[in-house]
Write a protein that holds these residues in place. Sequence first.
Motif, PDB file in Angstrom:
ATOM      1  N   GLY A   1       2.903  15.218  -1.808  1.00  0.00           N
ATOM      2  CA  GLY A   1       2.665  16.116  -0.684  1.00  0.00           C
ATOM      3  C   GLY A   1       3.849  16.268   0.245  1.00  0.00           C
ATOM      4  N   LEU A   2       4.816  15.369   0.182  1.00  0.00           N
ATOM      5  CA  LEU A   2       5.972  15.442   1.074  1.00  0.00           C
ATOM      6  C   LEU A   2       6.943  16.541   0.660  1.00  0.00           C
ATOM      7  CD1 LEU A   2       7.674  14.335   3.430  1.00  0.00           C
ATOM      8  CD2 LEU A   2       8.681  12.722   1.816  1.00  0.00           C
TER       9      LEU A   2
ATOM     10  N   ASN B   1       0.830  -1.198   0.000  1.00  0.00           N
ATOM     11  CA  ASN B   1       0.000   0.000   0.000  1.00  0.00           C
ATOM     12  C   ASN B   1       0.869   1.255   0.000  1.00  0.00           C
ATOM     13  OD1 ASN B   1      -2.370  -1.437  -0.036  1.00  0.00           O
ATOM     14  ND2 ASN B   1      -2.682  -1.342   2.166  1.00  0.00           N
ATOM     15  N   VAL B   2       1.952   1.238   0.740  1.00  0.00           N
ATOM     16  CA  VAL B   2       2.858   2.385   0.789  1.00  0.00           C
ATOM     17  C   VAL B   2       3.531   2.566  -0.558  1.00  0.00           C
ATOM     18  CG1 VAL B   2       5.001   3.254   1.807  1.00  0.00           C
ATOM     19  CG2 VAL B   2       3.243   2.267   3.267  1.00  0.00           C
ATOM     20  N   LEU B   3       3.978   1.469  -1.181  1.00  0.00           N
ATOM     21  CA  LEU B   3       4.661   1.557  -2.464  1.00  0.00           C
ATOM     22  C   LEU B   3       3.723   2.005  -3.575  1.00  0.00           C
ATOM     23  CD1 LEU B   3       6.878  -1.653  -2.320  1.00  0.00           C
ATOM     24  CD2 LEU B   3       7.574   0.717  -1.936  1.00  0.00           C
ATOM     25  N   ALA B   4       2.438   1.722  -3.434  1.00  0.00           N
ATOM     26  CA  ALA B   4       1.469   2.084  -4.461  1.00  0.00           C
ATOM     27  C   ALA B   4       1.009   3.534  -4.341  1.00  0.00           C
ATOM     28  CB  ALA B   4       0.267   1.144  -4.389  1.00  0.00           C
ATOM     29  N   ALA B   5       1.414   4.221  -3.285  1.00  0.00           N
ATOM     30  CA  ALA B   5       1.009   5.606  -3.082  1.00  0.00           C
ATOM     31  C   ALA B   5       1.504   6.473  -4.237  1.00  0.00           C
ATOM     32  CB  ALA B   5       1.568   6.128  -1.760  1.00  0.00           C
ATOM     33  N   GLU B   6       0.774   7.535  -4.527  1.00  0.00           N
ATOM     34  CA  GLU B   6       1.172   8.442  -5.598  1.00  0.00           C
ATOM     35  C   GLU B   6       2.507   9.092  -5.252  1.00  0.00           C
ATOM     36  OE1 GLU B   6      -1.635  11.108  -7.453  1.00  0.00           O
ATOM     37  OE2 GLU B   6      -3.222  10.070  -6.363  1.00  0.00           O
ATOM     38  N   LYS B   7       3.340   9.246  -6.259  1.00  0.00           N
ATOM     39  CA  LYS B   7       4.662   9.837  -6.075  1.00  0.00           C
ATOM     40  C   LYS B   7       4.773  11.101  -6.916  1.00  0.00           C
ATOM     41  CE  LYS B   7       6.690   6.159  -4.028  1.00  0.00           C
ATOM     42  NZ  LYS B   7       7.610   6.066  -2.973  1.00  0.00           N
ATOM     43  N   GLU B   8       5.723  11.958  -6.543  1.00  0.00           N
ATOM     44  CA  GLU B   8       6.017  13.145  -7.325  1.00  0.00           C
ATOM     45  C   GLU B   8       7.509  13.420  -7.284  1.00  0.00           C
ATOM     46  OE1 GLU B   8       3.853  16.420  -5.601  1.00  0.00           O
ATOM     47  OE2 GLU B   8       4.918  16.291  -3.716  1.00  0.00           O
ATOM     48  N   LYS B   9       7.987  14.154  -8.268  1.00  0.00           N
ATOM     49  CA  LYS B   9       9.391  14.532  -8.309  1.00  0.00           C
ATOM     50  C   LYS B   9       9.606  15.691  -7.346  1.00  0.00           C
ATOM     51  CE  LYS B   9      10.093  13.333 -13.164  1.00  0.00           C
ATOM     52  NZ  LYS B   9      10.412  13.863 -14.500  1.00  0.00           N
ATOM     53  N   CYS B  10      10.654  15.582  -6.528  1.00  0.00           N
ATOM     54  CA  CYS B  10      10.991  16.651  -5.590  1.00  0.00           C
ATOM     55  C   CYS B  10      12.406  17.123  -5.916  1.00  0.00           C
ATOM     56  CB  CYS B  10      10.897  16.145  -4.153  1.00  0.00           C
ATOM     57  SG  CYS B  10      11.114  17.454  -2.932  1.00  0.00           S
ATOM     58  N   TYR B  11      12.500  18.321  -6.460  1.00  0.00           N
ATOM     59  CA  TYR B  11      13.774  18.895  -6.882  1.00  0.00           C
ATOM     60  C   TYR B  11      14.460  19.617  -5.730  1.00  0.00           C
ATOM     61  CZ  TYR B  11      12.080  18.098 -11.619  1.00  0.00           C
ATOM     62  OH  TYR B  11      11.616  17.517 -12.769  1.00  0.00           O
ATOM     63  N   GLY B  12      15.783  19.605  -5.742  1.00  0.00           N
ATOM     64  CA  GLY B  12      16.562  20.398  -4.801  1.00  0.00           C
ATOM     65  C   GLY B  12      16.790  19.769  -3.445  1.00  0.00           C
ATOM     66  N   VAL B  13      16.502  18.479  -3.281  1.00  0.00           N
ATOM     67  CA  VAL B  13      16.690  17.850  -1.968  1.00  0.00           C
ATOM     68  C   VAL B  13      17.658  16.669  -1.995  1.00  0.00           C
ATOM     69  CG1 VAL B  13      14.437  18.583  -1.085  1.00  0.00           C
ATOM     70  CG2 VAL B  13      14.656  16.379  -2.250  1.00  0.00           C
ATOM     71  N   ALA B  14      18.086  16.253  -3.170  1.00  0.00           N
ATOM     72  CA  ALA B  14      18.959  15.070  -3.278  1.00  0.00           C
ATOM     73  C   ALA B  14      20.389  15.402  -2.858  1.00  0.00           C
ATOM     74  CB  ALA B  14      18.954  14.549  -4.718  1.00  0.00           C
TER      75      ALA B  14
END
Length: 89
Positions: free
Chosen positions: A74-75, A28-41
């Motif tokens: 959302g993270l 269920n956690v892996l199936a959650a929607e994801k988004e690209k987050c720039y500037g944190v890597a």
Amino acid sequence: MKKATNIALATAVTSLVALAGTALTTSNVLAAEKEKCYGVAKAGKNDCATKTTSCAGSSKTDSQKDAFLMVPKGLCDRLTGGSIQSKNP
């Protein structure tokens, strides 16, 4: 001897039930929607190519503005320096 066999069987069944529950939670956690987050890597820990690098894991500096990580939706807004839009260097 029969009591030891029953205890071993009960332990095995309990373990399988616990493992199945863990697998369902993880999927269920892996199936959650994801988004690209720039500037944190961190340097060398980006998820994919950028305009200035050729592949995943090739960002040159921490918090490189065009390098991203895939995070749960959302993270990114809650991470310091995180942006859902690339800021080209």
